[in-house]
Design a protein around this motif. Sequence first.
Motif, PDB file in Angstrom:
ATOM      1  N   SER A   2       0.829  -1.195   0.000  1.00  0.00           N
ATOM      2  CA  SER A   2       0.000   0.000   0.000  1.00  0.00           C
ATOM      3  C   SER A   2       0.868   1.251   0.000  1.00  0.00           C
ATOM      4  O   SER A   2       1.856   1.346   0.740  1.00  0.00           O
ATOM      5  N   PHE A   3       0.483   2.214  -0.844  1.00  0.00           N
ATOM      6  CA  PHE A   3       1.207   3.486  -0.913  1.00  0.00           C
ATOM      7  C   PHE A   3       0.404   4.596  -0.224  1.00  0.00           C
ATOM      8  O   PHE A   3       0.651   5.779  -0.445  1.00  0.00           O
ATOM      9  N   LEU A   4      -0.564   4.199   0.597  1.00  0.00           N
ATOM     10  CA  LEU A   4      -1.464   5.170   1.227  1.00  0.00           C
ATOM     11  C   LEU A   4      -0.693   6.235   2.006  1.00  0.00           C
ATOM     12  O   LEU A   4      -0.936   7.438   1.837  1.00  0.00           O
ATOM     13  N   ALA A   5       0.230   5.813   2.869  1.00  0.00           N
ATOM     14  CA  ALA A   5       0.932   6.762   3.731  1.00  0.00           C
ATOM     15  C   ALA A   5       1.734   7.784   2.915  1.00  0.00           C
ATOM     16  O   ALA A   5       1.608   8.998   3.110  1.00  0.00           O
ATOM     17  N   SER A   6       2.558   7.278   1.987  1.00  0.00           N
ATOM     18  CA  SER A   6       3.411   8.186   1.206  1.00  0.00           C
ATOM     19  C   SER A   6       2.577   9.062   0.266  1.00  0.00           C
ATOM     20  O   SER A   6       2.884  10.248   0.079  1.00  0.00           O
ATOM     21  N   ASN A   7       1.529   8.496  -0.317  1.00  0.00           N
ATOM     22  CA  ASN A   7       0.682   9.285  -1.219  1.00  0.00           C
ATOM     23  C   ASN A   7      -0.063  10.382  -0.467  1.00  0.00           C
ATOM     24  O   ASN A   7      -0.212  11.508  -0.964  1.00  0.00           O
ATOM     25  N   LEU A  48     -11.330   7.845   4.724  1.00  0.00           N
ATOM     26  CA  LEU A  48     -10.599   7.622   3.475  1.00  0.00           C
ATOM     27  C   LEU A  48     -11.339   8.244   2.299  1.00  0.00           C
ATOM     28  O   LEU A  48     -10.731   8.847   1.403  1.00  0.00           O
ATOM     29  N   GLN A  49     -12.665   8.104   2.281  1.00  0.00           N
ATOM     30  CA  GLN A  49     -13.461   8.723   1.222  1.00  0.00           C
ATOM     31  C   GLN A  49     -13.329  10.241   1.256  1.00  0.00           C
ATOM     32  O   GLN A  49     -13.217  10.892   0.209  1.00  0.00           O
ATOM     33  N   LYS A  50     -13.341  10.813   2.453  1.00  0.00           N
ATOM     34  CA  LYS A  50     -13.204  12.272   2.597  1.00  0.00           C
ATOM     35  C   LYS A  50     -11.827  12.728   2.126  1.00  0.00           C
ATOM     36  O   LYS A  50     -11.697  13.765   1.459  1.00  0.00           O
ATOM     37  N   ILE A  51     -10.794  11.951   2.434  1.00  0.00           N
ATOM     38  CA  ILE A  51      -9.439  12.274   1.991  1.00  0.00           C
ATOM     39  C   ILE A  51      -9.367  12.289   0.463  1.00  0.00           C
ATOM     40  O   ILE A  51      -8.782  13.193  -0.139  1.00  0.00           O
ATOM     41  N   CYS A  52      -9.967  11.268  -0.171  1.00  0.00           N
ATOM     42  CA  CYS A  52      -9.972  11.210  -1.636  1.00  0.00           C
ATOM     43  C   CYS A  52     -10.648  12.436  -2.240  1.00  0.00           C
ATOM     44  O   CYS A  52     -10.197  12.985  -3.243  1.00  0.00           O
ATOM     45  N   GLU A  53     -11.732  12.856  -1.606  1.00  0.00           N
ATOM     46  CA  GLU A  53     -12.468  14.028  -2.100  1.00  0.00           C
ATOM     47  C   GLU A  53     -11.632  15.294  -1.967  1.00  0.00           C
ATOM     48  O   GLU A  53     -11.545  16.107  -2.896  1.00  0.00           O
ATOM     49  N   LEU A  54     -11.002  15.468  -0.814  1.00  0.00           N
ATOM     50  CA  LEU A  54     -10.201  16.673  -0.562  1.00  0.00           C
ATOM     51  C   LEU A  54      -8.963  16.732  -1.454  1.00  0.00           C
ATOM     52  O   LEU A  54      -8.578  17.803  -1.930  1.00  0.00           O
ATOM     53  N   LEU A  55      -8.348  15.577  -1.700  1.00  0.00           N
ATOM     54  CA  LEU A  55      -7.117  15.535  -2.486  1.00  0.00           C
ATOM     55  C   LEU A  55      -7.369  15.278  -3.969  1.00  0.00           C
ATOM     56  O   LEU A  55      -6.414  15.225  -4.753  1.00  0.00           O
ATOM     57  N   VAL A  57      -8.446  12.578  -5.715  1.00  0.00           N
ATOM     58  CA  VAL A  57      -7.758  11.372  -6.167  1.00  0.00           C
ATOM     59  C   VAL A  57      -8.691  10.185  -5.988  1.00  0.00           C
ATOM     60  O   VAL A  57      -9.513  10.159  -5.068  1.00  0.00           O
ATOM     61  N   GLY A  58      -8.601   9.207  -6.883  1.00  0.00           N
ATOM     62  CA  GLY A  58      -9.380   7.997  -6.743  1.00  0.00           C
ATOM     63  C   GLY A  58      -8.811   7.119  -5.639  1.00  0.00           C
ATOM     64  O   GLY A  58      -7.608   7.131  -5.360  1.00  0.00           O
ATOM     65  N   MET A  59      -9.678   6.334  -4.998  1.00  0.00           N
ATOM     66  CA  MET A  59      -9.228   5.514  -3.879  1.00  0.00           C
ATOM     67  C   MET A  59      -8.202   4.466  -4.311  1.00  0.00           C
ATOM     68  O   MET A  59      -7.220   4.211  -3.616  1.00  0.00           O
ATOM     69  N   ASP A  60      -8.439   3.857  -5.470  1.00  0.00           N
ATOM     70  CA  ASP A  60      -7.499   2.850  -5.959  1.00  0.00           C
ATOM     71  C   ASP A  60      -6.126   3.470  -6.204  1.00  0.00           C
ATOM     72  O   ASP A  60      -5.094   2.878  -5.855  1.00  0.00           O
ATOM     73  N   GLU A  61      -6.093   4.656  -6.792  1.00  0.00           N
ATOM     74  CA  GLU A  61      -4.810   5.317  -7.061  1.00  0.00           C
ATOM     75  C   GLU A  61      -4.118   5.709  -5.761  1.00  0.00           C
ATOM     76  O   GLU A  61      -2.900   5.556  -5.622  1.00  0.00           O
ATOM     77  N   ILE A  63      -4.253   4.268  -2.885  1.00  0.00           N
ATOM     78  CA  ILE A  63      -3.764   3.124  -2.119  1.00  0.00           C
ATOM     79  C   ILE A  63      -2.717   2.308  -2.882  1.00  0.00           C
ATOM     80  O   ILE A  63      -1.721   1.866  -2.309  1.00  0.00           O
ATOM     81  N   ASN A  64      -2.938   2.135  -4.182  1.00  0.00           N
ATOM     82  CA  ASN A  64      -2.145   1.152  -4.937  1.00  0.00           C
ATOM     83  C   ASN A  64      -1.141   1.718  -5.926  1.00  0.00           C
ATOM     84  O   ASN A  64      -0.406   0.942  -6.555  1.00  0.00           O
ATOM     85  N   HIS A  65      -1.075   3.029  -6.090  1.00  0.00           N
ATOM     86  CA  HIS A  65      -0.196   3.626  -7.111  1.00  0.00           C
ATOM     87  C   HIS A  65       0.805   4.557  -6.438  1.00  0.00           C
ATOM     88  O   HIS A  65       0.426   5.428  -5.649  1.00  0.00           O
ATOM     89  N   ASP A  66       2.079   4.387  -6.744  1.00  0.00           N
ATOM     90  CA  ASP A  66       3.122   5.243  -6.171  1.00  0.00           C
ATOM     91  C   ASP A  66       3.134   6.580  -6.916  1.00  0.00           C
ATOM     92  O   ASP A  66       3.830   6.757  -7.921  1.00  0.00           O
TER      93      ASP A  66
END
Length: 257
Positions: A2-7, A48-55, A57-61, A63-66
């Motif tokens: 998971s790239f959640l923290a760094s992303n 997590l949904q709120k974070i995606c909205e604010l930033l 970004v899609g949830m899959d991206e 969590i899973n994309h560097d």
Amino acid sequence: MSFLASNLRFLRKQKGITQSDLADQLDVQRTMISAYEDGRSEPKLAALQKICELLEVGMDELINHDIEKLGRKAIQKRDLNILTIAVDDQDRENITLVGQKASAGYLNGFADQEYMEKLPQFHLPNLSSNATYRAFELAGDSMLPLIPGTIVIGAYVDHLSSIKSGRTYVLVTQTEGVVYKRVFNYLSENGKLFLVSDNEHYKPFEVKGEDVLEAWEAKAFISTDFPNPGDKKKPLSLDDLGEMIKDIQLDLKKLKG
């Protein structure tokens, strides 16, 4: 991995949002944001949904994309929509059921949390926990042998480019409403999806990618009908369907000519 923290840390800084600002938006302590970014804790689904909205970004991206190393994915705006889901008191995702009568309202309410929570919810065993699911009740006989009233359970498709030709999907569209069809992906060629019914009495048709609001890949179905093996017709193969599409496209070219 998971790239959640760094992303989260990278996108927050990129947008000029402080940890305190993000904490206020999520209604948590600033130290919790620090824990998210250090990988010591993970946000719950609602946060997590709120974070995606604010930033944005899609949830899959997220969590899973560097993102910092590979950059943002080249995706269209519609792929950044935040999926509205319902959870139970243990923070587990429910499967929301969209019945035949609810299909029309779903076009306007699929992004409304209050509307979604009013629809029936349930759980099913043996489904992968790596996807979000939604259930749709079929109307009409265009996808025989699945009869009207059958419940099709679909897994959410993050990006339309992921649609695999020949598989069946529930598409939520601005032009055709909610439809369940076998889909052929021509987005890279002409920006369209080609929809085919398993019942050969129904003509195939095209839908522009920009008109698709949601896509759900069929993974299971629930039916009270037990078909008689002697009544079953041999289903069309993918080769048969491919030939049908070629013939239709040739006819369309002749008509345009």
